[in-house]
Design a protein around this motif. Structure first.
Motif, PDB file in Angstrom:
ATOM      1  N   GLY A  57     -10.394 109.684 -90.929  1.00  0.00           N
ATOM      2  CA  GLY A  57      -9.611 109.826 -92.155  1.00  0.00           C
ATOM      3  C   GLY A  57     -10.120 111.000 -92.985  1.00  0.00           C
ATOM      4  N   ILE A  58      -9.242 111.513 -93.813  1.00  0.00           N
ATOM      5  CA  ILE A  58      -9.593 112.641 -94.688  1.00  0.00           C
ATOM      6  C   ILE A  58      -9.280 112.223 -96.125  1.00  0.00           C
ATOM      7  N   THR A  59     -10.320 111.918 -96.878  1.00  0.00           N
ATOM      8  CA  THR A  59     -10.179 111.416 -98.243  1.00  0.00           C
ATOM      9  C   THR A  59     -11.105 112.187 -99.164  1.00  0.00           C
ATOM     10  N   LYS A  60     -10.657 112.457-100.362  1.00  0.00           N
ATOM     11  CA  LYS A  60     -11.483 113.183-101.314  1.00  0.00           C
ATOM     12  C   LYS A  60     -12.818 112.465-101.510  1.00  0.00           C
ATOM     13  N   GLY A  61     -13.895 113.213-101.348  1.00  0.00           N
ATOM     14  CA  GLY A  61     -15.230 112.649-101.518  1.00  0.00           C
ATOM     15  C   GLY A  61     -15.821 112.069-100.246  1.00  0.00           C
ATOM     16  N   PHE A  62     -15.009 111.974 -99.189  1.00  0.00           N
ATOM     17  CA  PHE A  62     -15.471 111.379 -97.935  1.00  0.00           C
ATOM     18  C   PHE A  62     -15.157 112.323 -96.775  1.00  0.00           C
ATOM     19  N   PRO A  63     -16.176 112.868 -96.118  1.00  0.00           N
ATOM     20  CA  PRO A  63     -15.944 113.840 -95.046  1.00  0.00           C
ATOM     21  C   PRO A  63     -15.507 113.187 -93.739  1.00  0.00           C
ATOM     22  N   GLU A  64     -14.741 113.923 -92.955  1.00  0.00           N
ATOM     23  CA  GLU A  64     -14.296 113.437 -91.655  1.00  0.00           C
ATOM     24  C   GLU A  64     -15.492 113.222 -90.728  1.00  0.00           C
ATOM     25  N   ASN A  65     -15.303 112.342 -89.721  1.00  0.00           N
ATOM     26  CA  ASN A  65     -16.336 112.062 -88.720  1.00  0.00           C
ATOM     27  C   ASN A  65     -17.659 111.620 -89.346  1.00  0.00           C
ATOM     28  N   SER A  66     -17.568 110.809 -90.387  1.00  0.00           N
ATOM     29  CA  SER A  66     -18.798 110.301 -91.008  1.00  0.00           C
ATOM     30  C   SER A  66     -18.712 108.784 -91.143  1.00  0.00           C
ATOM     31  N   ILE A  67     -19.856 108.130 -91.026  1.00  0.00           N
ATOM     32  CA  ILE A  67     -19.898 106.671 -91.165  1.00  0.00           C
ATOM     33  C   ILE A  67     -19.469 106.267 -92.574  1.00  0.00           C
ATOM     34  N   GLU A  68     -19.793 107.093 -93.570  1.00  0.00           N
ATOM     35  CA  GLU A  68     -19.378 106.795 -94.947  1.00  0.00           C
ATOM     36  C   GLU A  68     -17.859 106.697 -95.046  1.00  0.00           C
ATOM     37  N   THR A  69     -17.159 107.598 -94.367  1.00  0.00           N
ATOM     38  CA  THR A  69     -15.693 107.574 -94.399  1.00  0.00           C
ATOM     39  C   THR A  69     -15.151 106.384 -93.625  1.00  0.00           C
ATOM     40  N   PHE A  70     -15.731 106.101 -92.463  1.00  0.00           N
ATOM     41  CA  PHE A  70     -15.288 104.941 -91.682  1.00  0.00           C
ATOM     42  C   PHE A  70     -15.351 103.677 -92.532  1.00  0.00           C
ATOM     43  N   GLU A  71     -16.472 103.520 -93.203  1.00  0.00           N
ATOM     44  CA  GLU A  71     -16.664 102.313 -94.007  1.00  0.00           C
ATOM     45  C   GLU A  71     -15.711 102.280 -95.198  1.00  0.00           C
ATOM     46  N   ASP A 126     -16.189 117.409 -97.920  1.00  0.00           N
ATOM     47  CA  ASP A 126     -14.932 116.653 -97.858  1.00  0.00           C
ATOM     48  C   ASP A 126     -13.768 117.609 -97.611  1.00  0.00           C
ATOM     49  N   ARG A 127     -12.552 117.106 -97.673  1.00  0.00           N
ATOM     50  CA  ARG A 127     -11.368 117.898 -97.319  1.00  0.00           C
ATOM     51  C   ARG A 127     -11.157 119.095 -98.245  1.00  0.00           C
ATOM     52  N   ASP A 128     -11.698 119.012 -99.466  1.00  0.00           N
ATOM     53  CA  ASP A 128     -11.535 120.094-100.429  1.00  0.00           C
ATOM     54  C   ASP A 128     -12.715 121.064-100.429  1.00  0.00           C
ATOM     55  N   GLY A 129     -13.650 120.854 -99.503  1.00  0.00           N
ATOM     56  CA  GLY A 129     -14.817 121.733 -99.434  1.00  0.00           C
ATOM     57  C   GLY A 129     -15.960 121.319-100.333  1.00  0.00           C
ATOM     58  N   ASN A 130     -15.835 120.152-100.985  1.00  0.00           N
ATOM     59  CA  ASN A 130     -16.912 119.673-101.850  1.00  0.00           C
ATOM     60  C   ASN A 130     -18.055 119.125-101.001  1.00  0.00           C
TER      61      ASN A 130
END
Length: 294
Positions: A57-71, A126-130
């Protein structure tokens, strides 16, 4: 002092209760074996609509291919995840879509030119480069994390199949899906484990016939049939459903690119209404909201 201590404890307990109430439980898949996964992904005519998070998934504040995003995604919806294993210079398999570091990390250059220790000094964007606090995870850690929660669908990014199979065995979690592009690739994994489950690219009748001729069990797979419906893959949908195979459409290069959220939601609902069983998306949380709204 005693009264202050008791009061403080009560405040602390109340605060902990508050935090628990504010932290939603993860929406997990209740399966632990490949046989259970085969049953879950078997087309039965009236299946639940299933969401696949492309790269998690691609969500602001959460980078792709990361456990943080999965959770984070699992706080909103059940989903499984397509992820991208790549090899470091010192032969550690990590998750990163690109062969280079520039787009999604604070580093530069080819991932294959860096050791895992060097990569751990970087942070994911993240998706915005942050820049976030997240680091590049190993495939082993991701598979261990996913146990009892979800399923990771491993794309083929050039890591040797023998290496992938070894990591799955050593992880203690066999519940992993494998993206396959040919019957020969499927046969390799079936020789390792006859219960292996696959996400198979079947984009033509010729491809369908090849899997049929090779005797790859239909019960072991879902089928990716393209980024949108076409006359050809509508016929494939019927053939595959006839074999009990769920079919997946990817909205990542199509509906996900629409700029209007309401238009995207309508597009997601249309994909399911036209017969797809699984929708892969960069925006799995939005997909879940669109289905719920319907």
């Amino acid at each position: 002092m005693k009264q202050y201590f008791i009061t403080g404890c009560l405040i602390g307990i109340a605060a902990i209760g508050n935090l628990s109430a504010q932290s939603p439980a993860l929406r997990v898949y209740k399966m632990n074996t490949l046989k259970q996964a085969q049953s879950f992904f078997h087309y039965k005519g009236k299946n639940k609509q299933i969401i696949s998070g492309h790269r998690g998934g691609i969500t602001k504040g959460f980078p792709e291919n990361s456990i943080e995003t999965f959770e984070n995604t699992l706080k909103y919806t059940e989903a499984f995840y397509e992820v991208d294993p790549r090899m470091t210079k010192d032969s550690v398999v990590v998750l990163l879509h690109d062969a280079t570091l520039d787009r999604v990390t604070t580093g530069k250059g080819n991932i294959s030119d860096h050791t895992f220790a060097e990569l751990q000094q970087l942070r994911l964007k993240d998706r915005d480069g942050n820049v976030t606090a997240a680091r590049i995870p190993t495939l082993m850690d991701a598979i261990k994390w996913s146990k009892g929660k979800t399923i990771l669908n491993l794309d083929n990014k050039g890591v040797a199949f023998e290496t992938i199979a070894k990591i799955i065995r050593e992880s203690g979690n066999p519940l992993v899906m494998l993206t396959i592009h040919s019957p020969e690739q499927a046969r390799f994994y079936l020789d390792q484990n006859p219960e292996s489950i696959f996400s198979v690219h079947i984009l033509s009748k010729k491809s369908f016939d090849a899997y049929e001729a090779a005797g790859i069990p239909w019960k072991n797979m879902i089928a990716y049939i393209g980024p949108k419906f076409t006359p050809e893959n509508r016929e494939l949908l019927k053939l595959l459903h006839g074999k009990g195979v769920m079919c997946m459409i990817s909205a990542a290069p199509t509906t996900d690119k629409l700029t209007d959220e309401a238009e995207r939601a309508g597009g997601y609902r249309a994909i399911f209404s036209e017969g797809a069983d699984i929708l892969e998306s960069d925006l799995p949380i939005e997909v879940a909201a669109a289905i719920k709204k319907k």
